[in-house]
Write an enzyme that holds these catalytic residues in place. Structure first.
Site, PDB file in Angstrom:
ATOM      1  N   ASP A 163      39.011  16.528  19.793  1.00 37.43           N
ATOM      2  CA  ASP A 163      37.733  16.588  19.428  1.00 37.43           C
ATOM      3  C   ASP A 163      37.971  14.815  19.708  1.00 37.43           C
ATOM      4  OD1 ASP A 163      38.223  19.016  17.163  1.00 37.43           O
ATOM      5  OD2 ASP A 163      40.143  17.721  17.454  1.00 37.43           O
ATOM      6  N   HIS A 191      42.024  19.042  12.535  1.00 36.02           N
ATOM      7  CA  HIS A 191      41.051  19.887  13.513  1.00 36.02           C
ATOM      8  C   HIS A 191      40.326  20.876  13.556  1.00 36.02           C
ATOM      9  CE1 HIS A 191      40.191  21.292  17.691  1.00 36.02           C
ATOM     10  NE2 HIS A 191      40.996  22.305  17.129  1.00 36.02           N
TER      11      HIS A 191
END
Ligand code: NAD
Ligand code: LMR
Length: 330
Positions: A163, A191
């Site tokens: 990310d 996540h």
């Protein structure tokens, strides 16, 4: 004199992330170009033939740093004396499977693996969970490991680096600055699409990237959805989930942890007791970290404005719900 080999256990070794990961570890990209490694590869019994094929290819690279390989379907063998464990193998979501079912199925895997790590690996083992849902899988593995004792409970991480890297490139493209110039990015939370990529502190050669971009609507309408839904966009485009970029992120996470980093990095770490961001102790949460001398420390005291508070609360709630869903099995 050459260094003693480090033992790196990789689960899901026959899978697609494994195929992108193992060759780079063996070439020294994760632990250093002077660090020999022994790969300890875990996968399910039905995947052992495929693991053998990957090992044949590793042999055929004649990597000078590859000091040995072990293939097994037994976690106790895979994690024996491991210095680093990359937990990639996980149960994928099947047809009709709810998120809670996925959490349960993976809970069973990560309970067994956390226990096996704590019983077999080095006491200072570093563990990174990639298999989804990676924050909660790391939380489960850590909880199982704590029951055994021996290993450091702070060293059970979930992977937020993908990310982080995704957000860096979006910011570089929007601001017209080089990705290598961007510093001080944080990705808070899970996540999952709920993660909060926070570029309020990001600078490029001393300039505020927020000021360069100067487009408040872009943050909400483009940036956060693009980063948050990137995994789904890749599955849609490729017909398979991201593998090379996930492997790359795992290498980045462990390399910075072991060898240090000059920049802030996002790590999914068990929140320390006095973190100052309102994250319950032990929840595995994406947080800003600095890495030096083989360890990581939380960057404390960043100002959290009202907007960010709201965003962090959303991803925190999701992780608390995941924790509640697996509480029965811990
Ligand atoms: P894959 O299906 O290609 O490979 C998974 C491998 O894990 C298979 O070889 C399978 O046999 C093995 N496996 C399953 N259960 C296991 C167990 N209990 N022990 C050992 N091995 C086991 O999947 P992939 O594309 O390599 O992805 C692996 C995981 O990584 C998935 O959960 C995926 O969602 C996740 N992922 C995470 C991120 C992230 O940023 N955290 C990014 C991409 C993918
Ligand atoms: C990703 O972010 O690419 C993956 O976590 C997506 C997935 O569901 O495997």
């Amino acid at each position: 004199m050459s260094k003693a080999p480090m033992r790196v256990a990789v689960t899901g070794a026959a899978g697609q992330i494994g195929y992108s990961l193992l060759f780079r570890i063996a070439s020294g990209e994760m632990l250093g170009k002077d660090q020999p490694v022994i790969l300890q590869l875990l996968d399910l019994p039905q995947a052992q033939k495929a693991v053998q094929g990957v090992m044949m290819e590793l042999d055929d690279c004649a990597f000078p740093l590859l000091a040995g390989m072990v293939a097994t379907d037994d976690p106790n063998v895979a994690f024996k004396d491991a210095d680093v464990c990359l937990l990639v193998g996980a149960r994928p979501r099947g047809p009709g499977m709810e998120r809670a079912d996925l959490l349960q199925a993976n809970g069973a895997i990560f309970t067994v693996q956390g226990k096996a790590i704590a019983e077999n690996a080095k006491e200072d083992v570093r563990v990174l969970v990639v298999g989804n849902p990676c924050n909660t899988n790391a939380y489960i593995a850590r909880a199982a490991a704590i029951k055994v004792g021996r290993t450091n409970p702070n060293n059970y991480h979930g992977m937020l680096r993908l990310d982080h890297n995704r957000a860096l490139t979006q910011l570089a493209q929007k601001s017209g600055r080089a990705v290598s110039s961007l510093k001080q990015l944080v990705v808070w939370g899970n996540h999952s699409p709920s993660m909060y990529a926070d570029y309020r502190f990001v600078t490029s050669n001393g300039d505020s990237v927020k000021d360069i971009i100067n487009d408040a609507a872009w943050n909400n309408d483009v940036f956060l959805p693009t980063v948050g839904k990137r995994g789904a966009a890749i599955i849609d485009a490729r017909g398979l989930s991201s593998a090379a970029s996930a492997a790359n992120a795992a290498i980045d996470h462990v390399r910075d942890w072991v060898l240090g980093s000059d920049e802030w990095v996002t790590m999914g770490i068990p929140a320390p007791a006095d973190n100052g961001y309102g994250i319950p102790e032990g929840l595995v949460f994406g947080l800003p970290c600095e890495c030096k001398n083989g360890s990581f420390t939380l960057i404390k005291g960043l100002e959290i404005d009202e907007y960010s508070k709201g965003k962090i609360a959303i991803t925190l709630k999701e992780l608390e719900d995941e924790r509640a869903a697996v509480a029965g099995m811990l």
